[in-house]
Scaffold this active site. Structure first.
Site, mmCIF file in Angstrom:
data_model
loop_
_atom_site.group_PDB
_atom_site.id
_atom_site.type_symbol
_atom_site.label_atom_id
_atom_site.label_comp_id
_atom_site.label_asym_id
_atom_site.label_seq_id
_atom_site.Cartn_x
_atom_site.Cartn_y
_atom_site.Cartn_z
ATOM 1 N N TRP A 184 0.854 -1.192 0.000
ATOM 2 C CA TRP A 184 0.000 0.000 0.000
ATOM 3 C C TRP A 184 0.883 1.233 0.000
ATOM 4 O O TRP A 184 1.896 1.280 0.715
ATOM 5 C CB TRP A 184 -0.903 0.045 1.242
ATOM 6 C CG TRP A 184 -1.505 1.403 1.405
ATOM 7 C CD1 TRP A 184 -2.430 1.992 0.580
ATOM 8 C CD2 TRP A 184 -1.169 2.385 2.400
ATOM 9 N NE1 TRP A 184 -2.702 3.276 1.016
ATOM 10 C CE2 TRP A 184 -1.943 3.536 2.128
ATOM 11 C CE3 TRP A 184 -0.300 2.397 3.496
ATOM 12 C CZ2 TRP A 184 -1.865 4.687 2.908
ATOM 13 C CZ3 TRP A 184 -0.227 3.545 4.277
ATOM 14 C CH2 TRP A 184 -1.008 4.671 3.980
ATOM 15 N N GLU A 224 -2.891 -2.579 -3.029
ATOM 16 C CA GLU A 224 -4.109 -2.099 -2.359
ATOM 17 C C GLU A 224 -4.587 -0.775 -2.950
ATOM 18 O O GLU A 224 -3.849 0.197 -3.004
ATOM 19 C CB GLU A 224 -3.819 -1.915 -0.855
ATOM 20 C CG GLU A 224 -5.040 -1.474 -0.050
ATOM 21 C CD GLU A 224 -4.757 -1.420 1.457
ATOM 22 O OE1 GLU A 224 -3.586 -1.491 1.866
ATOM 23 O OE2 GLU A 224 -5.740 -1.300 2.225
ATOM 24 N N LYS A 226 -7.266 2.572 -3.130
ATOM 25 C CA LYS A 226 -7.811 3.484 -2.121
ATOM 26 C C LYS A 226 -8.441 4.680 -2.811
ATOM 27 O O LYS A 226 -7.900 5.165 -3.799
ATOM 28 C CB LYS A 226 -6.652 3.922 -1.219
ATOM 29 C CG LYS A 226 -7.045 4.820 -0.094
ATOM 30 C CD LYS A 226 -5.964 4.876 0.985
ATOM 31 C CE LYS A 226 -6.441 5.802 2.091
ATOM 32 N NZ LYS A 226 -5.596 5.777 3.264
ATOM 33 N N ASP A 257 -9.797 -3.102 0.589
ATOM 34 C CA ASP A 257 -9.975 -2.654 1.971
ATOM 35 C C ASP A 257 -11.384 -2.084 2.070
ATOM 36 O O ASP A 257 -11.783 -1.236 1.260
ATOM 37 C CB ASP A 257 -8.907 -1.586 2.282
ATOM 38 C CG ASP A 257 -8.955 -1.081 3.717
ATOM 39 O OD1 ASP A 257 -10.051 -0.705 4.173
ATOM 40 O OD2 ASP A 257 -7.901 -1.026 4.376
ATOM 41 N N HIS A 260 -11.951 1.700 1.779
ATOM 42 C CA HIS A 260 -11.299 2.427 0.692
ATOM 43 C C HIS A 260 -12.182 2.749 -0.497
ATOM 44 O O HIS A 260 -11.702 2.884 -1.614
ATOM 45 C CB HIS A 260 -10.059 1.660 0.235
ATOM 46 C CG HIS A 260 -8.940 1.737 1.212
ATOM 47 N ND1 HIS A 260 -7.650 1.393 0.912
ATOM 48 C CD2 HIS A 260 -8.905 2.155 2.499
ATOM 49 C CE1 HIS A 260 -6.881 1.570 1.963
ATOM 50 N NE2 HIS A 260 -7.632 2.030 2.948
ATOM 51 N N HIS A 284 -8.775 -6.443 3.300
ATOM 52 C CA HIS A 284 -8.474 -5.709 4.519
ATOM 53 C C HIS A 284 -9.822 -5.382 5.118
ATOM 54 O O HIS A 284 -10.489 -4.438 4.709
ATOM 55 C CB HIS A 284 -7.701 -4.426 4.215
ATOM 56 C CG HIS A 284 -6.230 -4.593 4.289
ATOM 57 N ND1 HIS A 284 -5.342 -3.555 4.259
ATOM 58 C CD2 HIS A 284 -5.476 -5.722 4.421
ATOM 59 C CE1 HIS A 284 -4.103 -4.027 4.360
ATOM 60 N NE2 HIS A 284 -4.164 -5.340 4.450
ATOM 61 N N ASP A 292 -12.601 6.602 6.059
ATOM 62 C CA ASP A 292 -11.736 5.443 6.271
ATOM 63 C C ASP A 292 -11.191 5.468 7.699
ATOM 64 O O ASP A 292 -9.995 5.590 7.926
ATOM 65 C CB ASP A 292 -10.595 5.518 5.243
ATOM 66 C CG ASP A 292 -9.655 4.332 5.316
ATOM 67 O OD1 ASP A 292 -10.095 3.251 5.722
ATOM 68 O OD2 ASP A 292 -8.471 4.505 4.969
ATOM 69 N N ASP A 294 -11.102 3.268 10.171
ATOM 70 C CA ASP A 294 -10.463 2.082 10.752
ATOM 71 C C ASP A 294 -10.961 1.735 12.150
ATOM 72 O O ASP A 294 -10.175 1.425 13.046
ATOM 73 C CB ASP A 294 -8.932 2.223 10.721
ATOM 74 C CG ASP A 294 -8.393 2.179 9.302
ATOM 75 O OD1 ASP A 294 -8.455 1.114 8.679
ATOM 76 O OD2 ASP A 294 -7.936 3.228 8.794
ATOM 77 N N ASP A 324 -7.730 -4.885 9.131
ATOM 78 C CA ASP A 324 -7.024 -3.600 9.127
ATOM 79 C C ASP A 324 -7.840 -2.556 9.878
ATOM 80 O O ASP A 324 -8.686 -1.891 9.303
ATOM 81 C CB ASP A 324 -6.767 -3.147 7.678
ATOM 82 C CG ASP A 324 -5.926 -1.882 7.625
ATOM 83 O OD1 ASP A 324 -5.362 -1.492 8.657
ATOM 84 O OD2 ASP A 324 -5.833 -1.275 6.529
#
Ligand code: RNT
Ligand code: ZN
Length: 416
Positions: A184, A224, A226, A257, A260, A284, A292, A294, A324
């Site tokens: 990433w 990855e 995004k 992800d 993302h 992810h 985003d 997390d 993630d």
């Protein structure tokens, strides 16, 4: 009622709709979940733990007890895994190197900096995955790495990424099964760029250099995508089209992800398309809250939908499940346990579906029955099967794990 007794009743009920709970458990046992190391220390690592986290990602919160040494991180991680059933893999970032206190820059990392991790993972009986770390470094401070317009800076990140790939190959060879390595990069523009093509062209040149000579028998590389980052709101170089296109053309994995994409897009809808073009993909699994962010993964509809996309068509081996998230506002070990157990719970839920029957109803155009059955399934006693699975794996049932985390907090974390 005992866990065993509840299971027997649930087993009977599921059998009446053609679902074999023992088989579902046996299958769940074999699906590994890659637990990211970076929930344990707010993505700091051991190269420069006092430096700032950059790259357009952020941890918020200052819950006490963060791991600050390799030993602490390992102890916390294994406390968490002792409370989680099934197969686990540790997902390491390059900045978690063990260099014995020596300062080793990113373009100088070597397998020897990870031998103690390999040793430890073997002892813990867990698998290992890897990541290059193209952030939180002076040479990524302006927001660009592998697409950088400055050739020297770009070469630095290419070298770091090649070394990361080689370290992962060493890891895969040592562990006797391939590592999955995620690449990433944070590269992107705060404001509207004029030469998107040039940056993406340079990224491809970097990727070509990094993945040349990759050894798939030891390591699977993933790129990855995004949609945006903090400070990279207008354009990210690694858009979905870039990563998916590159992965297809070069036999890599695509990393999806869940944080993302635009807020109404869902990863569960992307898995099938990606798998029609790629051998494997990496997930992810995260929880974006408005952005985003997390957050820790919860047992929500999208998580179940992702699990269903994996299990219904038996993609257990082609979809590599990685987590993630990084929440620094709650006990970090609890964060790992909650997020990982939820991922597994969602898989359990999905495995207890009469998938073939549902697919058949759909083909027959009986959407009434499809909806009716899917809704009724929601109140089938899947939790009794999950509890029984936890008990048979020797990990705490239901919220029993929380007491252990609280005790550990008192005995260990509070003293840091
Ligand atoms: C960032 C990506 C990336 C990181 C980790 C630390 O937006 O999601 O996967 O979270 O590599
Ligand atoms: Zn990610």
């Amino acid at each position: 009622m005992s866990t065993q007794k509840a299971y027997e009743l649930a087993k009977e009920l599921y059998a009446s709709i053609g679902v074999d709970t023992d088989k579902a458990i046996a299958r769940l046992k074999e699906i590994p979940v890659s637990m990211h190391c970076w929930q344990g220390d707010d993505v700091r690592g051991f190269e420069n733990p006092d430096g700032d986290l950059t790259g357009g990602i952020q941890t918020t919160g200052n819950y006490p007890g963060r791991a600050t040494t390799i030993d602490e991180l390992r102890a916390d991680y294994s406390k968490a895994t002792s409370l989680i059933p099934g197969k686990k893999r540790i997902n390491l970032h390059a900045i978690y190197l063990d260099s014995n206190g020596e300062k080793v820059d990113r373009d100088k990392i070597e397998p020897k900096h990870f031998t103690s991790w390999v040793q430890w993972a073997k002892e813990q009986k867990i698998g290992m995955d890897f990541n290059s770390s193209c952030f939180s470094h002076p040479l990524s401070a302006d927001g660009f790495t592998l697409s950088h317009h400055d050739d020297a800076i770009r070469a630095f990140w290419v070298e770091h990424s090649i070394r990361s790939r080689e370290i992962a190959e060493y890891i895969g060879k040592e562990m006797g099964e391939p590592a999955v390595t995620n690449h990433w990069i944070p590269d992107g523009f705060k404001d509207i760029p004029v030469d998107r093509y040039g940056y993406r062209e340079r990224l491809i040149d970097s990727y070509d250099k990094i993945f040349k000579n990759q050894k798939r028998e030891y390591n699977l590389n993933a790129v990855e995508s995004k949609v945006f980052g903090i400070g990279a709101e207008s354009c990210t170089i690694t858009s979905l089209e870039m990563c998916m296109g590159y992965a297809i053309k070069n036999n890599l994995l695509l990393t999806l992800d869940t944080g993302h994409f635009h807020p109404t897009e869902v990863v569960s809808d992307k898995i099938s398309s990606a798998l029609l073009f790629l051998d494997d993909i990496l997930l992810h699994v995260s929880r974006p809250v408005r952005w985003d962010s997390d957050h820790v993964v919860i047992f929500d509809d999208e998580l179940k939908a992702i699990a269903q996309e994996i299990t219904r068509r038996n993609f257990d081996r082609r979809v590599h499940i990685g987590l993630d998230f990084f929440d620094a506002s709650i006990n970090r070990i609890a964060a790992w346990v909650i997020g990982t157990r939820n991922m597994q719970k969602a898989l359990m839920y999905a495995l207890l579906e009469p998938s073939e029957k549902l697919i058949q109803l759909e083909l027959e155009g009986d959407y009434t029955s499809r909806l009716a059955l899917l809704e009724e399934l929601k109140s089938y006693p899947f939790a009794a099967v999950w509890d029984y699975y936890c008990e048979s794996e020797g990990v705490p049932v239901r919220d029993g794990w929380l007491r252990e985390v609280k005790q550990y907090e008192k005995d260990v974390l509070a003293k840091r």
